[in-house]
Design an enzyme around this catalytic site. Structure first.
Site, PDB file in Angstrom:
ATOM      1  N   ARG A 174      46.186  53.335  43.550  1.00  0.00           N
ATOM      2  CA  ARG A 174      46.366  52.571  44.800  1.00  0.00           C
ATOM      3  C   ARG A 174      47.789  52.745  45.341  1.00  0.00           C
ATOM      4  NH1 ARG A 174      44.964  48.408  48.092  1.00  0.00           N
ATOM      5  NH2 ARG A 174      46.620  46.948  48.598  1.00  0.00           N
ATOM      6  N   GLU A 205      41.069  48.516  46.147  1.00  0.00           N
ATOM      7  CA  GLU A 205      41.706  47.322  46.707  1.00  0.00           C
ATOM      8  C   GLU A 205      42.503  46.588  45.617  1.00  0.00           C
ATOM      9  OE1 GLU A 205      41.998  46.712  49.714  1.00  0.00           O
ATOM     10  OE2 GLU A 205      42.840  44.703  49.679  1.00  0.00           O
ATOM     11  N   ARG A 245      39.707  43.323  31.171  1.00  0.00           N
ATOM     12  CA  ARG A 245      39.672  42.359  30.067  1.00  0.00           C
ATOM     13  C   ARG A 245      39.113  43.025  28.817  1.00  0.00           C
ATOM     14  NH1 ARG A 245      35.278  43.538  28.700  1.00  0.00           N
ATOM     15  NH2 ARG A 245      33.222  42.832  29.295  1.00  0.00           N
ATOM     16  N   SER A 297      32.032  36.573  22.366  1.00  0.00           N
ATOM     17  CA  SER A 297      31.040  37.282  23.189  1.00  0.00           C
ATOM     18  C   SER A 297      30.552  38.544  22.486  1.00  0.00           C
ATOM     19  CB  SER A 297      31.631  37.701  24.532  1.00  0.00           C
ATOM     20  OG  SER A 297      32.248  36.615  25.151  1.00  0.00           O
ATOM     21  N   GLU A 329      34.014  50.358  29.854  1.00  0.00           N
ATOM     22  CA  GLU A 329      33.095  50.243  30.998  1.00  0.00           C
ATOM     23  C   GLU A 329      33.890  49.910  32.260  1.00  0.00           C
ATOM     24  OE1 GLU A 329      28.873  48.185  31.425  1.00  0.00           O
ATOM     25  OE2 GLU A 329      30.461  46.789  31.989  1.00  0.00           O
ATOM     26  N   ALA A 377      28.918  38.245  42.349  1.00  0.00           N
ATOM     27  CA  ALA A 377      28.801  38.352  40.886  1.00  0.00           C
ATOM     28  C   ALA A 377      29.685  37.321  40.175  1.00  0.00           C
ATOM     29  CB  ALA A 377      29.178  39.764  40.430  1.00  0.00           C
ATOM     30  N   GLU A 407      27.929  33.870  40.659  1.00  0.00           N
ATOM     31  CA  GLU A 407      26.662  33.843  39.914  1.00  0.00           C
ATOM     32  C   GLU A 407      26.939  33.765  38.417  1.00  0.00           C
ATOM     33  OE1 GLU A 407      23.027  35.747  38.033  1.00  0.00           O
ATOM     34  OE2 GLU A 407      25.127  36.288  37.875  1.00  0.00           O
TER      35      GLU A 407
HETATM   36  P1  0O2 Z   1      30.994  39.924  30.717  1.00  0.00           P
HETATM   37  O1  0O2 Z   1      32.165  40.419  30.041  1.00  0.00           O
HETATM   38  O2  0O2 Z   1      30.813  38.458  30.595  1.00  0.00           O
HETATM   39  O3  0O2 Z   1      30.903  40.401  32.142  1.00  0.00           O
HETATM   40  P2  0O2 Z   1      23.393  44.152  29.577  1.00  0.00           P
HETATM   41  O4  0O2 Z   1      23.950  43.306  30.654  1.00  0.00           O
HETATM   42  O5  0O2 Z   1      24.154  44.013  28.321  1.00  0.00           O
HETATM   43  O6  0O2 Z   1      21.931  43.918  29.564  1.00  0.00           O
HETATM   44  P3  0O2 Z   1      24.342  46.827  29.415  1.00  0.00           P
HETATM   45  O7  0O2 Z   1      23.544  48.079  29.447  1.00  0.00           O
HETATM   46  O8  0O2 Z   1      25.072  46.501  28.169  1.00  0.00           O
HETATM   47  O9  0O2 Z   1      23.374  45.663  29.885  1.00  0.00           O
HETATM   48  O10 0O2 Z   1      25.382  46.827  30.508  1.00  0.00           O
HETATM   49  P4  0O2 Z   1      25.221  46.770  32.035  1.00  0.00           P
HETATM   50  O11 0O2 Z   1      23.976  46.142  32.492  1.00  0.00           O
HETATM   51  O12 0O2 Z   1      25.560  48.105  32.583  1.00  0.00           O
HETATM   52  O13 0O2 Z   1      26.414  45.797  32.335  1.00  0.00           O
HETATM   53  C1  0O2 Z   1      26.500  44.506  31.838  1.00  0.00           C
HETATM   54  C2  0O2 Z   1      27.588  43.815  32.593  1.00  0.00           C
HETATM   55  O14 0O2 Z   1      27.296  43.917  33.984  1.00  0.00           O
HETATM   56  C3  0O2 Z   1      27.658  42.333  32.316  1.00  0.00           C
HETATM   57  O15 0O2 Z   1      28.530  42.114  31.268  1.00  0.00           O
HETATM   58  C4  0O2 Z   1      28.203  41.777  33.605  1.00  0.00           C
HETATM   59  O16 0O2 Z   1      29.589  41.975  33.688  1.00  0.00           O
HETATM   60  C5  0O2 Z   1      27.539  42.665  34.622  1.00  0.00           C
HETATM   61  N1  0O2 Z   1      26.234  42.126  35.010  1.00  0.00           N
HETATM   62  C6  0O2 Z   1      25.036  42.661  34.745  1.00  0.00           C
HETATM   63  N2  0O2 Z   1      24.049  41.924  35.285  1.00  0.00           N
HETATM   64  C7  0O2 Z   1      24.637  40.892  35.909  1.00  0.00           C
HETATM   65  C8  0O2 Z   1      24.155  39.775  36.669  1.00  0.00           C
HETATM   66  O17 0O2 Z   1      22.939  39.588  36.873  1.00  0.00           O
HETATM   67  N3  0O2 Z   1      25.087  38.925  37.163  1.00  0.00           N
HETATM   68  C9  0O2 Z   1      26.408  39.106  36.968  1.00  0.00           C
HETATM   69  N4  0O2 Z   1      27.233  38.215  37.500  1.00  0.00           N
HETATM   70  N5  0O2 Z   1      26.901  40.120  36.239  1.00  0.00           N
HETATM   71  C10 0O2 Z   1      26.039  41.013  35.725  1.00  0.00           C
HETATM   72  P5  0O2 Z   1      28.349  40.872  30.272  1.00  0.00           P
HETATM   73  O18 0O2 Z   1      27.700  41.360  29.022  1.00  0.00           O
HETATM   74  O19 0O2 Z   1      27.729  39.728  30.977  1.00  0.00           O
HETATM   75  O20 0O2 Z   1      29.814  40.568  29.895  1.00  0.00           O
HETATM   76  P1  0O2 Z   2      49.219  41.696  42.715  1.00  0.00           P
HETATM   77  O1  0O2 Z   2      48.607  42.854  43.409  1.00  0.00           O
HETATM   78  O2  0O2 Z   2      50.679  41.585  42.935  1.00  0.00           O
HETATM   79  O3  0O2 Z   2      48.484  40.431  42.946  1.00  0.00           O
HETATM   80  P2  0O2 Z   2      48.235  41.855  34.787  1.00  0.00           P
HETATM   81  O4  0O2 Z   2      47.494  43.026  34.262  1.00  0.00           O
HETATM   82  O5  0O2 Z   2      48.981  41.088  33.765  1.00  0.00           O
HETATM   83  O6  0O2 Z   2      49.062  42.234  35.978  1.00  0.00           O
HETATM   84  P3  0O2 Z   2      46.218  40.008  34.477  1.00  0.00           P
HETATM   85  O7  0O2 Z   2      46.901  38.722  34.237  1.00  0.00           O
HETATM   86  O8  0O2 Z   2      45.678  40.758  33.323  1.00  0.00           O
HETATM   87  O9  0O2 Z   2      47.146  40.930  35.341  1.00  0.00           O
HETATM   88  O10 0O2 Z   2      45.085  39.698  35.463  1.00  0.00           O
HETATM   89  P4  0O2 Z   2      43.740  40.474  35.792  1.00  0.00           P
HETATM   90  O11 0O2 Z   2      42.700  39.431  35.801  1.00  0.00           O
HETATM   91  O12 0O2 Z   2      43.538  41.711  35.007  1.00  0.00           O
HETATM   92  O13 0O2 Z   2      44.019  40.948  37.272  1.00  0.00           O
HETATM   93  C1  0O2 Z   2      44.445  40.090  38.217  1.00  0.00           C
HETATM   94  C2  0O2 Z   2      44.939  40.963  39.343  1.00  0.00           C
HETATM   95  O14 0O2 Z   2      43.887  41.078  40.290  1.00  0.00           O
HETATM   96  C3  0O2 Z   2      46.085  40.292  40.029  1.00  0.00           C
HETATM   97  O15 0O2 Z   2      46.926  41.298  40.506  1.00  0.00           O
HETATM   98  C4  0O2 Z   2      45.422  39.577  41.179  1.00  0.00           C
HETATM   99  O16 0O2 Z   2      46.289  39.420  42.247  1.00  0.00           O
HETATM  100  C5  0O2 Z   2      44.301  40.523  41.510  1.00  0.00           C
HETATM  101  N1  0O2 Z   2      43.183  39.809  42.131  1.00  0.00           N
HETATM  102  C6  0O2 Z   2      42.299  38.990  41.553  1.00  0.00           C
HETATM  103  N2  0O2 Z   2      41.410  38.525  42.442  1.00  0.00           N
HETATM  104  C7  0O2 Z   2      41.759  39.075  43.634  1.00  0.00           C
HETATM  105  C8  0O2 Z   2      41.207  39.002  44.928  1.00  0.00           C
HETATM  106  O17 0O2 Z   2      40.213  38.332  45.192  1.00  0.00           O
HETATM  107  N3  0O2 Z   2      41.841  39.734  45.896  1.00  0.00           N
HETATM  108  C9  0O2 Z   2      42.912  40.523  45.626  1.00  0.00           C
HETATM  109  N4  0O2 Z   2      43.467  41.229  46.611  1.00  0.00           N
HETATM  110  N5  0O2 Z   2      43.459  40.595  44.413  1.00  0.00           N
HETATM  111  C10 0O2 Z   2      42.881  39.900  43.426  1.00  0.00           C
HETATM  112  P5  0O2 Z   2      48.429  41.392  40.015  1.00  0.00           P
HETATM  113  O18 0O2 Z   2      48.461  42.291  38.828  1.00  0.00           O
HETATM  114  O19 0O2 Z   2      48.987  40.034  39.803  1.00  0.00           O
HETATM  115  O20 0O2 Z   2      49.117  42.116  41.186  1.00  0.00           O
END
Ligand code: 0O2
Ligand code: 0O2
Length: 219
Positions: A25, A38, A43, A49, A137, A149, A152
């Site tokens: 970026r 963007e 994580r 989990s 992933e 997402a 939800e």
């Molecule tokens: P986290 O870290 O809580 O997000 P699986 O979901 O395990 O059946 P697979 O093949 O392992 O399938 O992976 P897939 O489907 O490619 O990706 C799973 C991840 O996709 C989920 O991670 C979610 O992050 C996201 N995801 C999949 N389906 C949905 C959904 O219906 N709603 C939302 N909000 N996210 C979804 P995890 O396991 O939930 O972990």
């Molecule tokens: P910026 O661009 O200055 O905001 P780290 O890796 O330590 O920097 P951390 O704590 O691990 O970050 O957080 P995570 O969850 O990996 O990423 C958060 C980053 O995503 C932050 O950027 C947030 O500003 C950005 N972010 C989260 N949600 C949104 C959103 O809805 N819109 C936009 N534009 N940014 C979002 P940084 O790193 O603080 O940098």
């Protein structure tokens, strides 16, 4: 199982990949170009989990590295649906990671209404004990898909994974609305681009007609 030791390379990978994707970026912006990325988040899956998913899928500890591919998770948010392809192209051309799976939940949305493009990569982590290959992933999604997402997912916790039918239906509808929003935003962007091109070509014609070449602000 020493989880701290096991998760170390994953923590390192998430840290490195966040820096690399945010770096993409920054490079676009430095060159005054539109960035298909963007923002980026990442994580490492919490141990609880991981254990839950192992029990659910019958994954044994010795197969964890191979069978659980989302222990390291990155999310790349984009403005427009077309940007997903731009990001995919960038990933496909990288020398420091190898794409091993792609799951297109944008064209083939999940029954919940979930949309995102998932890519599993193989990524080498260099440690003091040598190199370790791990899976990570990457979920690529628009801001609207992320909005849906995120909410939800957080509502899901309250129902432990199973929503009542009426709620399921309403969430499916909101997913459609989010997708319509993406489509409408793309159209607005295209209309603006078209209007800009038209304006610039008219201006050029006018300048050529008068022989006036002073107005060079659009070159
Ligand atoms: P986290 O870290 O809580 O997000 P699986 O979901 O395990 O059946 P697979 O093949 O392992 O399938 O992976 P897939 O489907 O490619 O990706 C799973 C991840 O996709 C989920 O991670 C979610 O992050 C996201 N995801 C999949 N389906 C949905 C959904 O219906 N709603 C939302 N909000 N996210 C979804 P995890 O396991 O939930 O972990
Ligand atoms: P910026 O661009 O200055 O905001 P780290 O890796 O330590 O920097 P951390 O704590 O691990 O970050 O957080 P995570 O969850 O990996 O990423 C958060 C980053 O995503 C932050 O950027 C947030 O500003 C950005 N972010 C989260 N949600 C949104 C959103 O809805 N819109 C936009 N534009 N940014 C979002 P940084 O790193 O603080 O940098």
């Amino acid at each position: 199982m020493d989880w701290e030791v096991f998760l170390d390379p994953y923590i390192q990978a998430v840290g490195e990949l966040k820096i690399k994707f945010r770096g993409i970026r920054k490079q676009f912006l430095k060159q005054n170009r539109y960035s298909p990325i963007e923002f980026v988040t990442g994580r490492v899956k919490p141990v609880e989990s991981i254990k839950e998913k192992m029990a659910l899928r019958g994954i044994k500890e010795e197969n964890l590295i191979q069978d659980m591919q989302d222990i390291a998770g990155l999310r790349i948010m984009v403005q427009f649906v077309d940007d997903v392809n731009e990001v995919l192209e960038l990933l496909r051309h990288r020398q420091d990671m190898k794409i091993v799976y792609e799951r297109d939940y944008i064209s083939n949305l999940k029954s919940s209404g979930y949309r995102s493009y998932h890519v599993v990569i193989e990524y080498p982590v260099d440690t003091i004990n040598g190199q370790q290959l791990i899976f990570a992933e990457i979920q690529i999604r628009t801001l609207a898909m992320n909005f849906w997402a995120t909410i939800e997912h957080s509502l899901n916790y309250k129902y432990h994974g199973e929503f009542p039918e009426d709620i399921k239906k309403r969430l499916e509808i909101t997913s459609k609305i989010a997708f319509q929003l993406d489509e409408e935003m793309r159209q607005i962007r295209d209309d603006i681009t078209e209007a800009q091109l038209f304006y610039e070509s008219e201006k050029r014609k006018r300048n050529n007609g008068t022989g006036n070449s002073d107005d060079t602000d659009d070159f």
